[in-house]
Scaffold this motif. Structure first.
Motif, PDB file in Angstrom:
ATOM      1  N   THR A 266      32.519  58.511  22.230  1.00 49.56           N
ATOM      2  CA  THR A 266      33.300  57.579  21.400  1.00 49.56           C
ATOM      3  C   THR A 266      33.379  58.055  19.946  1.00 49.56           C
ATOM      4  O   THR A 266      34.292  57.674  19.229  1.00 49.56           O
ATOM      5  N   TYR A 267      32.434  58.925  19.548  1.00 45.96           N
ATOM      6  CA  TYR A 267      32.480  59.507  18.202  1.00 45.96           C
ATOM      7  C   TYR A 267      33.842  60.145  17.944  1.00 45.96           C
ATOM      8  O   TYR A 267      34.378  60.071  16.832  1.00 45.96           O
ATOM      9  N   TYR A 268      34.409  60.761  18.990  1.00 48.20           N
ATOM     10  CA  TYR A 268      35.639  61.542  18.810  1.00 48.20           C
ATOM     11  C   TYR A 268      36.897  60.676  18.718  1.00 48.20           C
ATOM     12  O   TYR A 268      37.942  61.163  18.284  1.00 48.20           O
ATOM     13  N   ASP A 269      36.775  59.389  19.094  1.00 47.13           N
ATOM     14  CA  ASP A 269      37.948  58.502  19.033  1.00 47.13           C
ATOM     15  C   ASP A 269      38.497  58.389  17.610  1.00 47.13           C
ATOM     16  O   ASP A 269      39.701  58.356  17.408  1.00 47.13           O
ATOM     17  N   SER A 270      37.593  58.361  16.624  1.00 50.77           N
ATOM     18  CA  SER A 270      38.026  58.122  15.247  1.00 50.77           C
ATOM     19  C   SER A 270      38.243  59.422  14.467  1.00 50.77           C
ATOM     20  O   SER A 270      38.652  59.380  13.303  1.00 50.77           O
ATOM     21  N   VAL A 271      37.957  60.567  15.104  1.00 49.60           N
ATOM     22  CA  VAL A 271      38.039  61.840  14.363  1.00 49.60           C
ATOM     23  C   VAL A 271      39.445  62.134  13.827  1.00 49.60           C
ATOM     24  O   VAL A 271      39.596  62.449  12.638  1.00 49.60           O
TER      25      VAL A 271
ATOM     26  N   GLU B  29      41.902  60.288  12.907  1.00 51.65           N
ATOM     27  CA  GLU B  29      42.239  59.426  11.776  1.00 51.65           C
ATOM     28  C   GLU B  29      41.371  59.736  10.556  1.00 51.65           C
ATOM     29  O   GLU B  29      41.836  59.787   9.425  1.00 51.65           O
ATOM     30  N   ARG B  30      40.103  59.991  10.787  1.00 49.71           N
ATOM     31  CA  ARG B  30      39.149  60.208   9.698  1.00 49.71           C
ATOM     32  C   ARG B  30      39.313  61.591   9.065  1.00 49.71           C
ATOM     33  O   ARG B  30      39.172  61.758   7.855  1.00 49.71           O
TER      34      ARG B  30
ATOM     35  N   LYS C 170      34.686  68.267  21.376  1.00 45.77           N
ATOM     36  CA  LYS C 170      34.096  67.223  22.227  1.00 45.77           C
ATOM     37  C   LYS C 170      33.214  67.856  23.317  1.00 45.77           C
ATOM     38  O   LYS C 170      32.093  67.414  23.557  1.00 45.77           O
TER      39      LYS C 170
ATOM     40  N   ASP D  25      33.822  66.699   9.612  1.00 45.79           N
ATOM     41  CA  ASP D  25      33.957  65.793   8.464  1.00 45.79           C
ATOM     42  C   ASP D  25      34.881  66.428   7.436  1.00 45.79           C
ATOM     43  O   ASP D  25      35.077  67.651   7.438  1.00 45.79           O
TER      44      ASP D  25
ATOM     45  N   ASN E  32      29.295  62.009   8.941  1.00 42.92           N
ATOM     46  CA  ASN E  32      28.582  62.151  10.215  1.00 42.92           C
ATOM     47  C   ASN E  32      27.173  61.575  10.184  1.00 42.92           C
ATOM     48  O   ASN E  32      26.484  61.569  11.204  1.00 42.92           O
TER      49      ASN E  32
END
Ligand code: FE2
Length: 374
Positions: free
Chosen positions: A291-296, A298-299, A311, A318, A356
């Motif tokens: 789930t960490y990669y879901d926001s990558v 956009e971030r 992944k 970052d 991170n």
């Protein structure tokens, strides 16, 4: 050996110039086997050796190199040797962060004048390859900074060491230089050590992270990063902060039995290759959930690397104002939960992966939980 290409050059306030990290020396229980691990798993090349066979009766040291990174692994032959006592207390760990300087005597004298606790006064050693001058001061815990002046030397490492090659064909994994070395110090002592680097070495404070930046539901820590003028030397200093449970810094201090080096960040230009190889060779990494990669996206925005590859290998990413960085952290590389490595690829970013921190500390807490130390 320089350790980082920095476009910011400000050596005005340095107490003495530092060209980069000369080497990092570890005291370990079995240097022969540790040297094998760094050759097979990390792809270092054995370049020099000193021990009973070369006339040094009480210790054995193996010098390993990859890119501009030089590690020295030292074990002792007798239980009453200082190296043995160090290992009994701390386990395998970093004893010396050696700095490459133009004038070791001047560096030592100036550092001591400004308040450094001296360890070894300057001494010049000589062999058929020339001469090297070294001198040491104390830093946090039992860690030392050794100043190494080697402009008059072209041997394999230092006088007394003999050239030695790896017995197997080593396969380098693209490690280039030491990016930064992090120290964990006791509660309430971070500022004291930051002041040491500022006053004694003339380093500047680069960045401060407080417990609002670095905390999870359970644990917290504080961190300040000091750097020399040319940016080749960067030392983040951590101390524990109050949290609901025991912080990873406290766990380190409990197991290392004092302050010491927490992690060494080594740089690569191709983290996907580097981490793929390390995993294939059995090196263990901290795990962050998918789930960490879901926001990558956009971030972090656009990056060269395939998100699926990151992944697959569990590499973190970052961004800061200057670019982005890719990073991943190994699990501790000895049985005590103390020293570990960071693999980092910088694409313009000169920061430390603040975005991170949360995912990373939660990953460490999962490991602490397994160890029963959270
Ligand atoms: Fe780091």
């Amino acid at each position: 050996m320089d350790t980082l290409t920095s476009n910011k050059t400000n050596t005005q306030q340095d107490t003495f110039p530092i060209n980069g990290t000369d080497h990092i020396e570890f005291y370990v229980g079995n240097a022969k086997q540790a040297a094998h691990y760094y050759q097979t798993a990390f792809g270092f090349e054995l370049v020099a050796y000193r021990g009973p066979e070369t006339g040094t009766r009480d210790t054995a040291s193996y010098v390993l190199q990859q890119g501009k990174i030089r590690f020295v692994l030292t074990s002792a032959m007798h239980p009453d040797h200082e190296v043995s006592r160090h290992i009994l207390q701390h386990g395998d760990g970093v004893k010396v962060l050696a700095l490459w300087v133009d004038d070791a005597t001047e560096a030592f004298n100036k550092a001591v004048e400004r308040g450094a606790k001296p360890c070894k006064a300057p001494v010049t050693m000589e062999d058929s390859y020339g001469q090297v001058t070294v001198a040491s001061i104390h830093t946090y815990g039992e860690t030392l900074h050794t100043f190494v002046e080697r402009s008059q030397y072209d041997g394999p490492f230092l006088p007394g060491f003999q050239a030695r090659k790896s017995l197997m064909k080593t396969q380098p994994i693209g490690l280039k230089y030491v990016d930064h070395c992090v120290g964990n110090v006791e509660l309430g002592r971070m500022n004291e050590w930051v002041k040491f680097y500022q006053d004694v070495m003339g380093f500047k404070l680069l960045v401060t992270f407080d417990d609002k930046d670095i905390s999870t539901d359970y644990t917290a820590l504080m961190s300040k990063v000091v750097s020399n003028g040319n940016g080749y030397i960067k030392f983040p200093i951590n101390e524990p902060a109050a949290g609901k449970k025991k912080s990873q810094i406290e766990e380190y201090l409990d197991y290392y039995h004092g302050a010491g080096v927490q992690h060494i960040a080594v740089a690569t230009d191709d983290i996907i290759f580097t981490v793929d190889e390390l995993r294939r060779r059995g090196v263990e990494f901290l795990y962050v959930p998918e789930t960490y990669y879901d926001s990558v996206p956009e971030r972090v925005g656009e990056i060269k690397e395939e998100l699926d590859e990151l992944k697959r290998l569990n590499i973190l990413v970052d961004r800061d104002e200057e670019g982005y960085l890719l990073q991943i952290f190994t699990k501790p590389v000895q049985d005590r939960p103390t020293v570990f490595y960071e693999i980092i690829q910088r694409e313009g970013a000169r920061s430390f992966g603040k975005g991170n921190f949360k995912a990373l500390f939660e990953a460490i807490e999962r490991e602490q939980e397994l160890r029963g130390t959270l």
